[in-house]
Design an enzyme around this catalytic site. Structure first.
Site, PDB file in Angstrom:
ATOM      1  N   ASP A  33       0.834  -1.203   0.000  1.00 17.92           N
ATOM      2  CA  ASP A  33       0.000   0.000   0.000  1.00 17.92           C
ATOM      3  C   ASP A  33       0.871   1.257   0.000  1.00 17.92           C
ATOM      4  O   ASP A  33       2.002   1.250   0.485  1.00 17.92           O
ATOM      5  CB  ASP A  33      -0.904  -0.026   1.242  1.00 17.92           C
ATOM      6  N   GLY A  34       0.308   2.332  -0.544  1.00 12.75           N
ATOM      7  CA  GLY A  34       0.956   3.645  -0.442  1.00 12.75           C
ATOM      8  C   GLY A  34       1.623   4.140  -1.714  1.00 12.75           C
ATOM      9  O   GLY A  34       2.303   5.172  -1.697  1.00 12.75           O
ATOM     10  N   ARG A  46      -0.001   9.438  -9.881  1.00 13.32           N
ATOM     11  CA  ARG A  46      -0.130   8.216  -9.074  1.00 13.32           C
ATOM     12  C   ARG A  46       0.576   7.022  -9.726  1.00 13.32           C
ATOM     13  O   ARG A  46       1.174   6.196  -9.039  1.00 13.32           O
ATOM     14  CB  ARG A  46      -1.610   7.874  -8.873  1.00 13.32           C
ATOM     15  N   SER A  78      -6.919  -5.821  -6.511  1.00 11.17           N
ATOM     16  CA  SER A  78      -8.065  -6.457  -5.850  1.00 11.17           C
ATOM     17  C   SER A  78      -9.291  -6.387  -6.759  1.00 11.17           C
ATOM     18  O   SER A  78      -9.352  -5.576  -7.692  1.00 11.17           O
ATOM     19  CB  SER A  78      -8.368  -5.769  -4.517  1.00 11.17           C
ATOM     20  N   ASN A  81     -10.401  -2.930  -7.043  1.00 11.38           N
ATOM     21  CA  ASN A  81      -9.567  -1.899  -7.676  1.00 11.38           C
ATOM     22  C   ASN A  81     -10.096  -1.446  -9.046  1.00 11.38           C
ATOM     23  O   ASN A  81      -9.647  -0.434  -9.580  1.00 11.38           O
ATOM     24  CB  ASN A  81      -8.102  -2.361  -7.808  1.00 11.38           C
ATOM     25  N   TRP A  82     -11.063  -2.188  -9.615  1.00 13.89           N
ATOM     26  CA  TRP A  82     -11.652  -1.759 -10.896  1.00 13.89           C
ATOM     27  C   TRP A  82     -12.370  -0.420 -10.761  1.00 13.89           C
ATOM     28  O   TRP A  82     -12.644   0.244 -11.755  1.00 13.89           O
ATOM     29  CB  TRP A  82     -12.655  -2.808 -11.408  1.00 13.89           C
ATOM     30  N   ARG A 210      -5.516  -2.247   8.119  1.00 20.02           N
ATOM     31  CA  ARG A 210      -6.730  -3.011   7.797  1.00 20.02           C
ATOM     32  C   ARG A 210      -6.371  -4.095   6.790  1.00 20.02           C
ATOM     33  O   ARG A 210      -5.269  -4.109   6.237  1.00 20.02           O
ATOM     34  CB  ARG A 210      -7.834  -2.094   7.283  1.00 20.02           C
ATOM     35  N   SER A 212      -8.512  -5.235   4.051  1.00 24.31           N
ATOM     36  CA  SER A 212      -8.938  -4.948   2.683  1.00 24.31           C
ATOM     37  C   SER A 212      -9.237  -6.201   1.858  1.00 24.31           C
ATOM     38  O   SER A 212      -8.735  -6.344   0.735  1.00 24.31           O
ATOM     39  CB  SER A 212      -7.891  -4.083   1.969  1.00 24.31           C
ATOM     40  N   GLU A 223       0.472 -13.702  11.866  1.00 23.31           N
ATOM     41  CA  GLU A 223       0.981 -12.545  12.610  1.00 23.31           C
ATOM     42  C   GLU A 223       0.937 -11.334  11.678  1.00 23.31           C
ATOM     43  O   GLU A 223       1.214 -11.458  10.478  1.00 23.31           O
ATOM     44  CB  GLU A 223       2.428 -12.795  13.064  1.00 23.31           C
TER      45      GLU A 223
HETATM   46  C1  FPP Z   1      -1.906   0.238  -3.373  1.00 19.00           C
HETATM   47  O1  FPP Z   1      -1.433   1.551  -3.325  1.00 19.00           O
HETATM   48  C2  FPP Z   1      -1.310  -0.442  -4.490  1.00 19.00           C
HETATM   49  C3  FPP Z   1      -1.979  -0.984  -5.521  1.00 19.00           C
HETATM   50  C4  FPP Z   1      -3.445  -0.994  -5.630  1.00 19.00           C
HETATM   51  C5  FPP Z   1      -1.261  -1.601  -6.634  1.00 19.00           C
HETATM   52  C6  FPP Z   1      -0.098  -2.412  -6.218  1.00 19.00           C
HETATM   53  C7  FPP Z   1       0.734  -2.721  -7.380  1.00 19.00           C
HETATM   54  C8  FPP Z   1       2.084  -2.669  -7.359  1.00 19.00           C
HETATM   55  C9  FPP Z   1       2.873  -2.380  -6.163  1.00 19.00           C
HETATM   56  C10 FPP Z   1       2.839  -3.002  -8.559  1.00 19.00           C
HETATM   57  C11 FPP Z   1       2.601  -4.427  -8.851  1.00 19.00           C
HETATM   58  C12 FPP Z   1       3.600  -4.985  -9.671  1.00 19.00           C
HETATM   59  C13 FPP Z   1       3.414  -6.078 -10.403  1.00 19.00           C
HETATM   60  C14 FPP Z   1       4.566  -6.713 -10.960  1.00 19.00           C
HETATM   61  C15 FPP Z   1       2.088  -6.661 -10.675  1.00 19.00           C
HETATM   62  P1  FPP Z   1      -2.451   2.731  -3.566  1.00 19.00           P
HETATM   63  O2  FPP Z   1      -2.429   3.076  -5.001  1.00 19.00           O
HETATM   64  O3  FPP Z   1      -3.772   2.371  -3.011  1.00 19.00           O
HETATM   65  O4  FPP Z   1      -1.770   3.853  -2.712  1.00 19.00           O
HETATM   66  P2  FPP Z   1      -2.499   5.007  -1.908  1.00 19.00           P
HETATM   67  O5  FPP Z   1      -3.256   4.336  -0.799  1.00 19.00           O
HETATM   68  O6  FPP Z   1      -1.360   5.818  -1.394  1.00 19.00           O
HETATM   69  O7  FPP Z   1      -3.368   5.749  -2.866  1.00 19.00           O
END
Ligand code: FPP
Length: 258
Positions: A33-34, A46, A78, A81-82, A210, A212, A223
């Site tokens: 996350d983040g 982003r 997830s 995420n769509w 959380r 999610s 853990e």
């Molecule tokens: C959550 O951060 C991250 C995601 C929804 C996407 C995670 C994907 C990657 C780390 C890259 C994956 C790489 C491969 C190879 C598939 P956020 O966008 O929700 O961050 P925010 O909470 O700060 O908005």
């Protein structure tokens, strides 16, 4: 929780702690996350956070494999995420293509096998092809499993499992009283991970605390370590710190400690 785990200030981190090689968590699952906040802080779009996040995936995959972790599950996309803007979704769908294009040779060199769990048939065709090729290209690797959760949602996973089991009952192949915890596990998307299907350690970055919709059944006795750094700035050292904290927990699985 150790206070330094929630501290972004690296200078206040304690010196690197020695890990017990006999108590490495077999299955580590990470909620990455983040990415967005990391980018925003730098006045970047982003998607720049997601791109940097992909680089972190490479670093952490190698670090986890070197530690002797057996399964590394990464929550990459997830079923919820769509709902994000179309441009961001398209970018996230292209990331696995770029990642595998570039990184499969290193995965093979590190003896890492790729697995993907989720409703992959709903992914764009190019993403599906990249995933299928990566699985095939690494199928003979017998070291760590790099398990991507891609279009994965735990409630949907459990719902699908319940529907399948209910059909067996309806057809008279199964009695309701024969439904067991093991049978439910065997119907989940983690079933191919065998003895490692339940995570020992779940890490979430970015300070959010959380779950999610991630592995709701499988985390019954996991853990949890929540860490402040955003995923794009996560490091092998932070992974070590999470494992160190894990090694200092007392896991009782509902029983008593000796
Ligand atoms: C959550 O951060 C991250 C995601 C929804 C996407 C995670 C994907 C990657 C780390 C890259 C994956 C790489 C491969 C190879 C598939 P956020 O966008 O929700 O961050 P925010 O909470 O700060 O908005």
């Amino acid at each position: 929780m150790f206070s330094w785990l929630n501290n972004n200030n690296q200078s206040e981190m304690p010196e690197k702690k020695e890990l017990d090689p006999d108590n490495i968590p077999a299955h580590v699952a990470i909620i990455m996350d983040g990415n967005g906040r990391w980018a925003q802080k730098r006045h970047l779009p982003r998607v720049a956070g997601h791109k940097q996040g992909m680089n972190t995936v490479k670093t952490i995959t190698k670090a986890a494999s070197n530690l002797g972790i057996k399964v590394l599950t990464l929550y990459a996309f997830s079923t919820e995420n769509w709902k994000r803007p179309e441009d961001e979704v398209n970018y996230l769908m292209k990331l696995p293509v770029d990642f595998f294009d570039d990184f499969v040779p290193e995965l093979i060199a590190n003896n890492v096998r790729v697995n993907v769990m989720g409703y992959t048939d709903q992914l764009p065709q190019k993403t599906q092809t990249a995933v299928a090729n990566a699985i095939k290209d690494t199928q003979d690797c017998d070291g760590m499993v790099l398990n991507f959760a891609l279009n994965y949602g735990s409630r949907a996973e459990i719902t699908t499992a319940v529907q399948t089991i209910a059909k067996s009952v309806q057809q008279g192949e199964l009695k309701p009283e024969d439904i067991s915890s093991e049978m439910i596990s065997a119907h989940l998307m983690t079933a191919p991970l065998g003895q490692y299907q339940d995570p020992d350690l779940v890490i979430r970055t970015s300070g959010e605390e959380r779950i999610s919709n991630f592995l709701l059944w499988q985390i019954a006795y996991s853990e949890f370590v929540f860490m402040a750094p955003h995923w794009p700035e996560f490091t092998a050292d932070l992974l070590n710190q999470a494992v160190y904290e894990y090694q200092h927990r007392k896991r009782r699985f509902g029983g008593l400690t000796k």
